[in-house]
Write an enzyme that holds these catalytic residues in place. Structure first.
Site, mmCIF file in Angstrom:
data_model
loop_
_atom_site.group_PDB
_atom_site.id
_atom_site.type_symbol
_atom_site.label_atom_id
_atom_site.label_comp_id
_atom_site.label_asym_id
_atom_site.label_seq_id
_atom_site.Cartn_x
_atom_site.Cartn_y
_atom_site.Cartn_z
ATOM 1 C CB CYS A 2 -0.946 0.081 1.187
ATOM 2 S SG CYS A 2 -2.162 -1.233 1.238
ATOM 3 N NE ARG A 31 4.683 1.914 -0.079
ATOM 4 C CZ ARG A 31 5.665 1.597 0.756
ATOM 5 N NH1 ARG A 31 6.911 1.794 0.401
ATOM 6 N NH2 ARG A 31 5.410 1.086 1.923
ATOM 7 C CD1 TRP A 81 -0.130 -6.436 -3.172
ATOM 8 C CD2 TRP A 81 -0.549 -7.062 -1.063
ATOM 9 N NE1 TRP A 81 0.117 -7.780 -3.073
ATOM 10 C CE2 TRP A 81 -0.131 -8.190 -1.801
ATOM 11 C CE3 TRP A 81 -0.876 -7.227 0.284
ATOM 12 C CZ2 TRP A 81 -0.011 -9.464 -1.242
ATOM 13 C CZ3 TRP A 81 -0.766 -8.489 0.846
ATOM 14 C CH2 TRP A 81 -0.336 -9.594 0.094
ATOM 15 C CG ASN A 107 1.020 0.642 4.368
ATOM 16 O OD1 ASN A 107 0.728 -0.520 4.119
ATOM 17 N ND2 ASN A 107 2.268 1.078 4.433
ATOM 18 N N GLY A 108 -1.169 -1.117 6.228
ATOM 19 C CA GLY A 108 -0.854 -1.996 7.364
ATOM 20 C C GLY A 108 -2.056 -2.843 7.723
ATOM 21 C CD GLU A 492 16.746 -13.293 -7.644
ATOM 22 O OE1 GLU A 492 16.241 -13.821 -6.656
ATOM 23 O OE2 GLU A 492 16.441 -12.164 -8.051
ATOM 24 C CE LYS A 496 13.355 -11.217 -9.882
ATOM 25 N NZ LYS A 496 14.219 -11.078 -8.738
ATOM 26 C CD GLU A 499 9.440 -11.545 -8.638
ATOM 27 O OE1 GLU A 499 8.702 -11.102 -7.781
ATOM 28 O OE2 GLU A 499 10.683 -11.456 -8.575
ATOM 29 C CG HIS A 515 19.155 -37.551 -5.276
ATOM 30 N ND1 HIS A 515 19.600 -38.813 -4.950
ATOM 31 C CD2 HIS A 515 20.262 -36.773 -5.370
ATOM 32 C CE1 HIS A 515 20.918 -38.795 -4.836
ATOM 33 N NE2 HIS A 515 21.347 -37.562 -5.098
ATOM 34 C CE LYS A 619 11.155 -3.053 -5.113
ATOM 35 N NZ LYS A 619 11.823 -4.131 -5.871
HETATM 36 O O1 M6R Z 1 12.267 -5.433 0.601
HETATM 37 P P1 M6R Z 1 12.808 -6.811 0.820
HETATM 38 O O2 M6R Z 1 14.167 -7.011 0.268
HETATM 39 O O3 M6R Z 1 12.709 -7.241 2.245
HETATM 40 O O4 M6R Z 1 11.810 -7.753 -0.019
HETATM 41 C C1 M6R Z 1 11.946 -9.138 0.025
HETATM 42 C C2 M6R Z 1 11.108 -9.805 -1.036
HETATM 43 O O5 M6R Z 1 9.755 -9.477 -0.854
HETATM 44 C C3 M6R Z 1 11.537 -9.413 -2.464
HETATM 45 O O6 M6R Z 1 12.876 -9.720 -2.686
HETATM 46 C C4 M6R Z 1 10.653 -10.154 -3.489
HETATM 47 O O7 M6R Z 1 10.879 -11.516 -3.428
HETATM 48 C C5 M6R Z 1 10.901 -9.625 -4.892
HETATM 49 N N1 M6R Z 1 9.634 -9.461 -5.569
HETATM 50 C C6 M6R Z 1 11.705 -10.544 -5.719
HETATM 51 O O8 M6R Z 1 11.867 -10.093 -7.022
#
Ligand code: M6R
Length: 624
Positions: A2, A31, A81, A107-108, A492, A496, A499, A515, A619
């Site tokens: 948010c 956000r 969000w 927010n929260g 990683e 990517k 997402e 395995h 984010k």
């Molecule tokens: O702000 P942060 O680094 O704590 O966020 C952690 C994860 O939410 C963040 O890395 C998320 O996995 C990304 N969308 C990955 O691309």
């Protein structure tokens, strides 16, 4: 999670609030983009518009209705969000009180909302939404209309804040005081922007960087009251408190796309600078230096065990820290997904160093892990990209990454900066504990300092990756394999792709495939293999070459990331992406980059045209 904006300007400029509020919402949209809304306040009147979906839907409605409706010099706005209640128009913020006079954005999570909701309903008020947030709008109106705070907007807002449990940033407005916003925060961010004859509020500085660089950070359980020419900070009881003024050290350009078609693409290209800036200043006169080093060398010498806690990409950077720290420092390192950490009852004491890695510094899971670690007596070092955010504030020491603002929801430059910062932590430990000689540390530092130029070379792979993605066509799934530090890179890469392209993807240690997961391999399945340097640990390299042959023999289409001149892999690579040589531990700083391009390109092939805002994500994840 948010985005919140607030603005109080000059009443002589009646269109000002809407324009500034919508512009701030656009910068805050990363956000959360389940819905967006804005409330403009003028004497005796409140104009609210809110729409499910991305900000574009709200803008369209406002343009259709006509902007004149929104005359006024004060506004609050929100990008959501969703946590409580589906993302629809009704659940979108701002929420308005039963008498139509007060509006709030939140927010929260308000944890005691069920009890507050029951109390409001018992007073005969029907709540419109399914959210936890709406209660705050009714409560402030109830407090303003009768009782000890009657007629006092500020005192009414404070009385509401004192009653809330959970994590929240709340902005309150009221038609009787159109030139004032009262805002409070607990565990979620709120920054004040101090302008000339205008005042701003934002979840982060991106909301007002176009107007002012003078900002004020608020402490935990602080309230700020803004008017166009002043701000006052206090606690929830109204006792005066101090904010921390600071000057924003990045400019508007950093928060804009700068000619790229997405923030993510721009941020991929900013990686050489992100790594360079993160390393800068940490190696002075042959010594490794941490930023806000409230941990002495003595403290570092007492460490008997290291835990790294983080989420998502930050967690993957933590996996790499484990390889580096164990190798350089000979200390045991455990890495834990932050959301699991405190529930597992980990063994922590004064001799434990917890490294909390977070781009935003707001991630609730990581913040709670930090709090748990501290409550058990462990020392906490934050690796963070956001100055003054909650995680570094609550940690014993901070190492800031200097990636600049990362707007794309999928982490790219912040991830590489985290890897670099984690390696600085490893070197600081090695230095304090004497597990590496100064000249050995210097040699690693030299190699690290060569990395930005090598990333520049890797960025040249963009067109090759584009063609590769086109050739791949539609794919239902994709596997990623790596060994040693290549394994976190594989994870990683898979994250990517999930997402951004919404394609099922898995990362595996290459040796683990036999395995079980090798059963997934079928004719034509694309498999990315991250190959370690042939110059480093030869054994690693030869093992993975065997793994590539095993999957090729079963029909896999291999996409191999290997060092330039690695002849051994060539016969087994359907596609070969060559990166400069870098030495084993540093290779992830290069091998991750083609995978970022690959996921972005495949996402576009799959029709995701807005790679900055993948579906269902936000984010900063400020809920557990
Ligand atoms: O702000 P942060 O680094 O704590 O966020 C952690 C994860 O939410 C963040 O890395 C998320 O996995 C990304 N969308 C990955 O691309």
């Amino acid at each position: 999670m948010c985005g919140i904006v607030g603005y109080v300007g000059d009443p002589a400029i009646q269109s000002g609030a809407l324009d500034i509020g919508l512009d701030a919402l656009a910068r805050m949209e990363y956000r959360g983009y389940d819905s967006a809304g804005i409330a403009v306040v003028r004497p005796g009147e409140l104009e609210v518009e809110k729409k499910a979906g991305k900000l574009a839907n709200l803008l369209e409605t406002i343009e259709t209705d006509g902007r004149d409706r929104f005359a006024g010099a004060t506004c609050i706005g929100h990008t959501r969000w969703a946590t409580h209640g589906r993302p629809n128009d009704t659940n979108a913020h701002p929420h308005v009180s039963f008498d139509g006079k007060a509006a709030i954005v939140h927010n929260g999570i308000i944890e005691n909302f069920a009890e507050l909701r029951a109390e409001i309903e018992a007073a005969g008020i029907e709540l419109a939404s399914e959210t936890d947030s709406e209660v705050a709008a009714h409560l402030v109106a109830l407090a303003y209309n009768a009782g000890p705070t009657a007629g006092d907007f500020e005192a009414s807002a404070l009385s509401v804040l004192r009653r809330l449990e959970g994590a929240f940033t709340l902005l309150f407005t009221h038609v009787d005081e159109p030139g004032t916003i009262v805002a409070g925060r607990r565990s979620t961010p709120l920054i004040v922007g101090v302008g000339d004859n205008e005042m701003f509020l934002g979840s982060d500085v991106a909301g007002f960087i176009a107007h002012t660089r003078q900002a004020v950070e608020l402490g935990q359980d602080n309230v700020v009251v803004i008017t166009k020419d002043a701000y006052r900070v206090m606690d929830f009881d109204g006792t005066p408190a101090e904010g921390r003024p600071f000057t924003i050290d990045w400019d508007l350009e950093a928060a804009e796309k700068g000619g790229f078609d997405s923030f993510m693409m721009k941020e991929i290209y900013e990686q050489p600078a992100a790594v360079r800036d993160t390393l800068a200043g940490h190696f002075v006169d042959g010594r490794v230096i941490l930023d806000e080093q409230r941990l002495s060398d003595d403290d570092l010498r007492q460490v008997e065990k290291v835990f790294v806690v983080a989420c998502g990409s930050a967690y993957h950077s933590g996996l790499l820290a484990k390889y580096a720290i164990e190798h350089w420092v000979r200390l045991p390192v455990e890495i834990e997904v932050a959301s699991e950490f405190r529930y597992r009852d980990p063994v922590l004491d004064r001799q434990t160093l917890v490294v909390a890695v977070s781009q935003s510094g707001e991630t609730a899971d990581t913040l709670e892990a930090v709090r748990h670690a501290k409550s058990q007596g462990a020392r906490v070092l934050a690796v963070c990209n956001t100055n003054g955010s909650q995680i570094p504030r609550e940690s014993d020491a901070v190492l800031y990454t200097h990636a600049g603002p990362e707007i794309g929801v999928a982490s790219t430059k912040a991830f590489l900066a985290q890897v670099a910062a984690n390696y600085i932590v490893g070197l600081a430990l090695a230095q304090a504990r004497g597990t590496k000689y100064p000249d050995e540390i210097e040699s690693i530092v030299d190699q690290l300092e060569e990395i930005p130029a090598k990333i520049e070379k890797v960025l040249e792979l963009k067109d090759q990756v584009h063609e590769l993605a086109e050739e791949l066509g539609p794919i239902p799934t994709m596997l990623f394999l790596g060994r040693h530090v290549g394994y976190p890179v594989a994870l990683e890469g898979a994250l990517k792709l999930k997402e951004l392209a919404y394609i099922h993807a898995e990362g595996f240690p290459a040796g683990e495939l036999k395995h079980g997961p090798i059963a997934l391999i079928e004719e034509g399945l694309p498999v990315v293999v991250v190959v370690p340097s042939p110059q480093g640990r030869e054994i690693l390299h030869s093992k993975i070459v065997t793994n590539i042959q095993e999957i090729r023999a079963r029909g896999a289409r291999t996409i191999v990331i290997a060092e330039e001149g690695d002849e051994a892999v060539k016969p087994y690579a359907n596609a070969l992406l060559e990166i400069p040589a870098s030495g084993t531990l540093l290779q992830p700083l290069l091998s991750t980059v083609p995978l970022q391009f690959l996921s972005a390109e495949i996402a576009r092939q799959c029709g995701n045209t807005d790679i900055d805002k993948p579906r269902n994500l936000a984010k900063s994840v400020t809920v557990e």
